[in-house]
Design a protein around this motif. Structure first.
Motif, PDB file in Angstrom:
ATOM      1  N   PRO A  93       0.835  -1.204   0.000  1.00  0.00           N
ATOM      2  CA  PRO A  93       0.000   0.000   0.000  1.00  0.00           C
ATOM      3  C   PRO A  93       0.872   1.257   0.000  1.00  0.00           C
ATOM      4  N   THR A  96       0.291   2.706   5.170  1.00  0.00           N
ATOM      5  CA  THR A  96      -0.148   1.675   6.109  1.00  0.00           C
ATOM      6  C   THR A  96      -0.098   2.265   7.513  1.00  0.00           C
ATOM      7  N   PRO A 113      -1.207  -8.960   8.342  1.00  0.00           N
ATOM      8  CA  PRO A 113      -2.133  -7.843   8.520  1.00  0.00           C
ATOM      9  C   PRO A 113      -2.573  -7.587   9.958  1.00  0.00           C
ATOM     10  N   THR A 119      -5.159   1.006   5.378  1.00  0.00           N
ATOM     11  CA  THR A 119      -4.297   1.031   4.201  1.00  0.00           C
ATOM     12  C   THR A 119      -4.768   2.188   3.340  1.00  0.00           C
ATOM     13  N   LYS A 134      -6.862  -4.623  -5.144  1.00  0.00           N
ATOM     14  CA  LYS A 134      -6.193  -4.388  -3.866  1.00  0.00           C
ATOM     15  C   LYS A 134      -7.208  -4.146  -2.751  1.00  0.00           C
ATOM     16  N   TYR A 138      -7.490  -6.162   0.907  1.00  0.00           N
ATOM     17  CA  TYR A 138      -7.505  -5.526   2.222  1.00  0.00           C
ATOM     18  C   TYR A 138      -8.763  -5.910   3.010  1.00  0.00           C
ATOM     19  N   ILE A 143      -8.789  -5.758   7.320  1.00  0.00           N
ATOM     20  CA  ILE A 143      -8.235  -4.440   7.658  1.00  0.00           C
ATOM     21  C   ILE A 143      -9.402  -3.467   7.780  1.00  0.00           C
ATOM     22  N   HIS A 146      -9.866   1.423   4.664  1.00  0.00           N
ATOM     23  CA  HIS A 146      -9.066   1.568   3.445  1.00  0.00           C
ATOM     24  C   HIS A 146      -9.412   2.908   2.812  1.00  0.00           C
TER      25      HIS A 146
END
Length: 195
Positions: A93, A96, A113, A119, A134, A138, A143, A146
């Protein structure tokens, strides 16, 4: 941007991951290697507009976020693959963020992660991969946040509440309007000078 897809009859996922890791250790200077959706992707250095936006984003995060969050730029992440036998995703990324207590000290080149809270991507040579491939990686890794700055569409999106390989809540604003961020960030990202 160069893309290579590989498959092997003998446990393709592991073979592809091993091949990618060997390549990533010997990627020519200036190129960035990633493994996304079973494809090895080599990207050239970003252009000036990409870096202008990234510098504006990172400055705001560094100045306006509590000390409970630490940031890295271009940190390799090893994320679970799409299928049980599929290769792990190896993504880099643009931004982060992790809990400061965890930090980045002692993490491997391809960090898992766990502990990543955000991200961020600024669209580059392949906007579709930044927008979709992507982002799915994520979300599937769990995560929580984003951030996507889409230069071509002139929008900024905050994706939250991951479920499966998608984020269930996406808030998008056009360049020029502030984007409120969720905790632990708790400020509105100014986008007026992204254009």
């Amino acid at each position: 941007m160069t893309t290579a897809t590989a498959a092997a009859a003998d446990g393709g996922g592991r073979w592809l991951t091993d091949s990618f890791l060997a390549l990533s250790d010997h990627t020519p200077e200036g190129l960035r290697a990633e493994l996304i959706d079973g494809e090895i992707v080599l990207s050239p250095p970003p252009d000036g507009h990409h870096e202008h936006i990234l510098s504006r984003v990172t400055r705001q995060f560094c100045l306006r976020t509590p000390d409970t969050v630490a940031f890295s730029f271009n940190k390799g992440l090893a994320l679970p693959g799409s299928a049980a036998d599929g290769p792990a995703h190896h993504v880099i990324p643009d931004l982060t963020a992790v809990a400061a207590a965890q930090g980045f000290r002692g993490t491997p080149a391809w960090m898992p992660p766990a502990g990543v809270v955000l991200t961020g991507e600024v669209t580059g040579g392949n906007p579709g991969r930044d927008r979709h491939g992507k982002r799915r990686c994520y979300a599937a890794a769990g995560i929580p946040c984003h951030l996507l700055v889409d230069r071509e569409r002139r929008t900024v999106s905050l994706c939250t509440e991951p479920s499966g390989a998608e984020y269930t809540l996406i808030r998008t604003v056009p360049f020029g309007r502030p984007l409120p961020l969720v905790e632990p960030f708790g400020f509105a990202l100014e986008t007026a000078d992204f254009g």
